[in-house]
Motif scaffolding. Structure first.
Motif, short mmCIF file in Angstrom:
data_model
loop_
_atom_site.label_atom_id
_atom_site.label_comp_id
_atom_site.label_asym_id
_atom_site.label_seq_id
_atom_site.Cartn_x
_atom_site.Cartn_y
_atom_site.Cartn_z
N UNK A 1 10.52 -5.61 3.46
CA UNK A 1 10.69 -5.50 2.01
C UNK A 1 9.34 -5.73 1.37
N UNK A 2 8.91 -4.77 0.60
CA UNK A 2 7.63 -4.86 -0.10
C UNK A 2 7.90 -4.64 -1.58
N UNK A 3 7.38 -5.52 -2.41
CA UNK A 3 7.55 -5.35 -3.85
C UNK A 3 6.18 -5.16 -4.49
N UNK A 4 6.15 -4.40 -5.55
CA UNK A 4 4.91 -4.08 -6.25
C UNK A 4 5.07 -4.36 -7.74
N UNK A 5 3.97 -4.62 -8.39
CA UNK A 5 4.02 -4.89 -9.82
C UNK A 5 4.40 -3.66 -10.63
N UNK B 1 4.53 1.12 -10.35
CA UNK B 1 4.50 2.30 -9.48
C UNK B 1 3.10 2.64 -9.02
N UNK B 2 2.11 2.38 -9.84
CA UNK B 2 0.73 2.67 -9.43
C UNK B 2 0.32 1.79 -8.25
N UNK B 3 0.72 0.54 -8.27
CA UNK B 3 0.41 -0.35 -7.14
C UNK B 3 1.06 0.16 -5.86
N UNK B 4 2.27 0.69 -5.97
CA UNK B 4 2.96 1.27 -4.81
C UNK B 4 2.19 2.48 -4.28
N UNK B 5 1.76 3.35 -5.18
CA UNK B 5 0.99 4.54 -4.76
C UNK B 5 -0.33 4.13 -4.11
N UNK B 6 -0.99 3.12 -4.68
CA UNK B 6 -2.24 2.64 -4.10
C UNK B 6 -2.04 2.11 -2.69
N UNK B 7 -0.96 1.37 -2.48
CA UNK B 7 -0.63 0.82 -1.17
C UNK B 7 -0.40 1.93 -0.14
N UNK B 8 0.38 2.92 -0.53
CA UNK B 8 0.71 4.01 0.39
C UNK B 8 -0.54 4.75 0.84
N UNK B 9 -1.50 4.92 -0.04
CA UNK B 9 -2.71 5.67 0.29
C UNK B 9 -3.83 4.81 0.87
N UNK B 10 -3.65 3.49 0.90
CA UNK B 10 -4.71 2.59 1.37
C UNK B 10 -5.04 2.87 2.85
N UNK C 1 13.08 4.89 3.53
CA UNK C 1 12.46 4.21 2.39
C UNK C 1 13.46 4.18 1.25
N UNK C 2 13.68 3.00 0.72
CA UNK C 2 14.56 2.85 -0.43
C UNK C 2 13.70 2.33 -1.59
N UNK C 3 13.64 3.10 -2.63
CA UNK C 3 12.79 2.78 -3.76
C UNK C 3 13.67 2.58 -4.99
N UNK C 4 13.70 1.35 -5.50
CA UNK C 4 14.51 1.06 -6.66
C UNK C 4 13.90 -0.10 -7.43
#
Length: 64
Positions: free
Chosen positions: A23-27, A29-38, A57-60
């Motif tokens: 389980x990963x939480x982000x502040x 949606x941009x933080x999520x996108x940054x993580x995925x591309x890191x 992947x469950x995104x909610x």
């Protein structure tokens, strides 16, 4: 050699069947996108890719 390198070369790995949930939480949606591309995240995916049968992947959003 890192842990994933050791797993890649282990003959026992082919006999292991397991489920892993993360389980990963982000502040936001941009933080999520940054993580995925890191690059570190992408490297991890490359390392474990040969051993993974599927990813769900469950995104909610969470209510505050």
């Amino acid at each position: 050699m890192n842990a994933f390198g050791l797993l890649r070369h282990s003959k026992l790995l082919k006999k292991i069947r397991a489920a892993l949930r993360i389980r990963v939480t982000f502040e936001d949606q941009q933080a999520s996108r940054d993580y995925i591309q890191h690059p570190l995240h992408q490297g991890l995916l490359q390392s474990i890719g040969p051993f993974v049968e599927g990813i769900v992947v469950m995104d909610y959003p969470f209510a505050s």
